[in-house]
Scaffold this active site. Structure first.
Site, PDB file in Angstrom:
ATOM      1  N   CYS A 285       0.800  -1.240   0.000  1.00 12.18           N
ATOM      2  CA  CYS A 285       0.000   0.000   0.000  1.00 12.18           C
ATOM      3  C   CYS A 285       0.831   1.287   0.000  1.00 12.18           C
ATOM      4  CB  CYS A 285      -0.960   0.009   1.183  1.00 12.18           C
ATOM      5  SG  CYS A 285      -1.628  -1.585   1.648  1.00 12.18           S
ATOM      6  N   ARG A 314       6.222 -11.087   5.841  1.00 13.37           N
ATOM      7  CA  ARG A 314       5.591 -10.869   7.133  1.00 13.37           C
ATOM      8  C   ARG A 314       6.126 -11.887   8.128  1.00 13.37           C
ATOM      9  NH1 ARG A 314      -0.765  -9.596   5.510  1.00 13.37           N
ATOM     10  NH2 ARG A 314      -0.278  -7.850   4.120  1.00 13.37           N
ATOM     11  N   GLN A 332       1.058 -10.854  -3.157  1.00 12.14           N
ATOM     12  CA  GLN A 332      -0.371 -10.550  -3.157  1.00 12.14           C
ATOM     13  C   GLN A 332      -0.820 -10.165  -4.566  1.00 12.14           C
ATOM     14  OE1 GLN A 332      -0.386  -7.572   0.147  1.00 12.14           O
ATOM     15  NE2 GLN A 332      -2.022  -8.861   0.951  1.00 12.14           N
ATOM     16  N   ASP A 334      -2.313  -7.689  -5.576  1.00 17.18           N
ATOM     17  CA  ASP A 334      -2.664  -6.420  -4.956  1.00 17.18           C
ATOM     18  C   ASP A 334      -3.093  -5.388  -5.988  1.00 17.18           C
ATOM     19  OD1 ASP A 334      -2.954  -5.378  -2.484  1.00 17.18           O
ATOM     20  OD2 ASP A 334      -0.824  -5.257  -2.021  1.00 17.18           O
ATOM     21  N   HIS A 336      -4.551  -1.146  -6.049  1.00 17.58           N
ATOM     22  CA  HIS A 336      -4.903   0.075  -5.328  1.00 17.58           C
ATOM     23  C   HIS A 336      -5.550   1.030  -6.316  1.00 17.58           C
ATOM     24  CE1 HIS A 336      -1.751  -1.673  -2.758  1.00 17.58           C
ATOM     25  NE2 HIS A 336      -2.538  -1.236  -1.793  1.00 17.58           N
ATOM     26  N   LYS A 417     -13.876  -2.924   5.481  1.00 18.64           N
ATOM     27  CA  LYS A 417     -13.574  -3.744   4.310  1.00 18.64           C
ATOM     28  C   LYS A 417     -14.697  -4.721   4.018  1.00 18.64           C
ATOM     29  CE  LYS A 417     -10.970  -7.151   7.036  1.00 18.64           C
ATOM     30  NZ  LYS A 417      -9.824  -8.068   7.073  1.00 18.64           N
ATOM     31  N   HIS A 463      -8.259  -0.579  -1.549  1.00 19.08           N
ATOM     32  CA  HIS A 463      -7.290  -1.669  -1.577  1.00 19.08           C
ATOM     33  C   HIS A 463      -8.079  -2.935  -1.928  1.00 19.08           C
ATOM     34  CE1 HIS A 463      -4.473   0.627   1.204  1.00 19.08           C
ATOM     35  NE2 HIS A 463      -5.641   1.225   1.434  1.00 19.08           N
TER      36      HIS A 463
END
Length: 597
Positions: A285, A314, A332, A334, A336, A417, A463
């Site tokens: 992010c 992580r 991910q 991912d 945005h 979310k 996100h």
């Protein structure tokens, strides 16, 4: 009482019976009891015992539980004061700790089972043990568990028990469990040479050649969908200064889960917050915010949709790692999106459309949850209320009121979310997709766009991920398909078996033409016998194994063995077979074609 609520009471009551049975077997003075909640397929109870419980003890414990049930003892409840409770459980240190942790004035209840066993419990329970006589239960396993999940506290023995209303339900559940074990991706993955793990990189998968081909097939599919939907792919650094994470707010909320790099200039006088200088990124992010911030944007530019598949790291406790499901390094899927407030609804609908397309491709279904403000939320509560209202309006429009569930307090710290809970062929539910609405990071990074009236306004960030992570989704579909992946996704799609060396030349021509058509093909030109070659490709679960002999060479055909069946397609024209393969790749077909028109 609805069925699910009854099962909870039923299983919780049986947990007390288990605790009582263990005390009678080992002696009350030798047993420390901790907690015994019901779980999805039964219950467990935690103990300190004078010795380790072994499989040989299972039947003894089960028989003692049945004996207690046949006594038909009442479950009775009594409200007690804190002082009374402490006196009652004076020889049970875990209960004493739980009691002392209760706030002043908290209602304390104790449940008796018969006259000789009592437990600290809110209940409810069945009125009498005879209601449990028809129960079908069986000890599943015994494992170690730290008291309150703290590795510095007592190690307990946790006895897991399956519990169902009747024998048939227990039998069906055990059959499902066995099927799940046979589908375990941690076994299938290495067996098919897809991925591996090594102790030198805990929780960080190695992708093997076959698995990497499949990974890239999944990635290409994902990219194709997003290219058509107006997304632009970016890539960003894997290591960032801690300044970035402090700006985003992740430092305060996520520092303990980050791989950190020491500041070489730090000394005894350095502020604790400055001891670390860089960190491996645990999410994408903040870097997406930096890409947006690089230049001024107009309302005409929005929505801006960035997608990326960078590595993230992580830090997890070793006991939490679980194959591809819980790793320390992953990618991910991912995205945005930078939008105006009036674009939120349409963009979420577009995201849900993508989710439908992707899950349908894999034959998977899902349900929707709205997760709201957590206790450690960041930002203005009024902004949160506005964000939650926006998501509710969209979901109400798409699914109707009651068409989704609300998960109170489970939102991200920067915004509410939408979670997509996917269900596989065994009925197991997985947290995969998520759509997070964020008013906070744009504020933290001072993101702006020029509005139609010339003023500077703050964009809203969405996100979103559909797989959750490629690794986790890979593990899920490995188990869902039991390693027999759809044709378009299989590491190798066609295995080529020439019967004799004189058939190799045509076999190579076939392999080359398939490769040219975008089909992943492997051929075995060795002198091994035909059955041995076929077995190798079968073990790898290639969808098609084509066999080439004299007739196929003469007629420029192929004979096809179809995965998972005894069915064969003989003397199929080569051009026809290639078109079949191209069609399945282009349509991302879930099924393997097993007939020729």
């Amino acid at each position: 009482m609805v069925k699910e609520e009854y099962l909870e009471v039923y299983r919780h009551s049986l947990a007390h019976i288990l605790a009582k049975a263990v005390m009678e077997i080992f002696g009350k003075e030798n047993v420390q009891i901790a907690i015994g909640p019901q779980i999805a397929d039964g219950f467990y109870y935690d103990f300190i015992l004078p010795r380790t419980v072994t499989k040989e003890d299972y039947k003894t414990i089960e028989n003692k539980m049945t004996e207690i049930l046949k006594r038909k003892e009442d479950f009775t409840v009594k409200e007690v004061s804190k002082e009374e409770a402490l006196k009652l459980f004076a020889d049970q240190k875990f209960k004493v700790e739980l009691i002392n942790d209760l706030p002043e004035g908290e209602k304390i209840t104790v449940y008796n089972t018969g006259d000789d066993f009592y437990d600290l419990c809110r209940g409810p329970h069945v009125p009498n043990a005879q209601e449990l006589l028809s129960a079908s239960f069986e000890i599943k396993s015994v494992s170690g568990a730290y008291w309150r999940g703290d590795e510095h506290r007592d190690m307990l023995q946790r006895i897991y028990v399956y519990a169902f209303p009747d024998k048939q339900q227990l039998k069906e559940h055990k059959k499902l469990i066995q099927e799940a074990l046979e589908r375990d991706h941690k076994k299938i993955g290495p067996a098919l040479d897809l991925f591996m793990f090594d102790e030198t990189a805990p929780g960080m998968p190695y992708w093997l050649p076959r698995g990497w081909k499949m990974f890239n097939a999944l990635l290409d599919y994902w990219r194709g969908i997003h290219d058509k939907k107006g997304y632009e792919e970016i890539a960003a650094p894997v290591v960032n200064s801690t300044v970035l994470w402090k700006t985003s707010g992740h430092w305060a909320h996520y520092k303990n889960n980050m791989f950190l790099m020491y500041n070489e200039e730090a000394d005894d006088n350095t502020d604790p917050d400055d001891i670390f200088k860089f960190a491996l990124k645990p999410m994408n992010c903040p870097n997406a915010m930096m890409v947006y911030r690089r230049k001024q944007h107009s309302y005409k530019d929005l929505p801006i949709r960035y997608n990326e598949t960078d590595l993230v790291h992580r830090k997890e406790k070793s006991g939490q790692l679980n194959g591809l499901f819980r790793v320390q390094l992953f990618r991910q899927d991912d995205c945005h999106l930078f939008v105006t407030e009036d674009q939120i609804g349409s963009e979420i609908k577009n995201i849900m459309s993508i989710a439908n397309d992707i899950y349908n491709t894999f034959g998977l279904t899902y349900r929707v949850e709205l997760s709201t403000r957590p206790e450690d939320f960041m930002g203005d509560i009024n902004v949160w209320n506005k964000a939650e209202e926006s998501l509710k309006n969209v979901l109400n429009e798409m699914f109707g009121e009651g068409g989704y569930e609300i998960n109170e307090g489970d939102g991200a710290f920067y915004g509410p979310k939408i979670d997509l809970k996917m269900k596989d062929c065994l009925g197991r539910e997985w947290q995969t997709g998520t759509i997070q609405l964020d008013f906070q990071l744009p504020k933290n990074f001072e993101l702006k766009y020029v509005a139609a009236d010339g003023s500077m306004k703050q964009p809203v960030v969405l996100h979103r991920a559909i797989f959750g992570s490629f690794e986790r989704f890979f593990g899920i579909i490995t188990e869902n398909f039991k390693g027999a992946f759809p044709f378009w996704l299989s590491p190798y799609q066609v295995g080529v078996v020439p019967i004799l060396p004189e058939h190799n030349e045509y076999a190579k021509e076939v392999a080359d033409l398939l490769d040219k058509a975008g089909v992943r093909v492997e051929a075995n030109y060795s002198d091994n016998n035909m059955n041995s070659k076929i077995k190798t490709f079968k073990n790898y679960k290639d969808p098609y194994i084509i066999v080439i002999g004299d007739k196929e060479v003469a007629e420029r055909t192929v004979s096809i063995n179809i995965r998972g069946t005894n069915k064969k397609l003989n003397n199929v024209p080569l051009e026809k077979f290639i078109e079949m393969c191209k069609q399945m790749n282009e349509t991302h077909s879930l099924d393997v074609i097993d007939t020729i028109d």
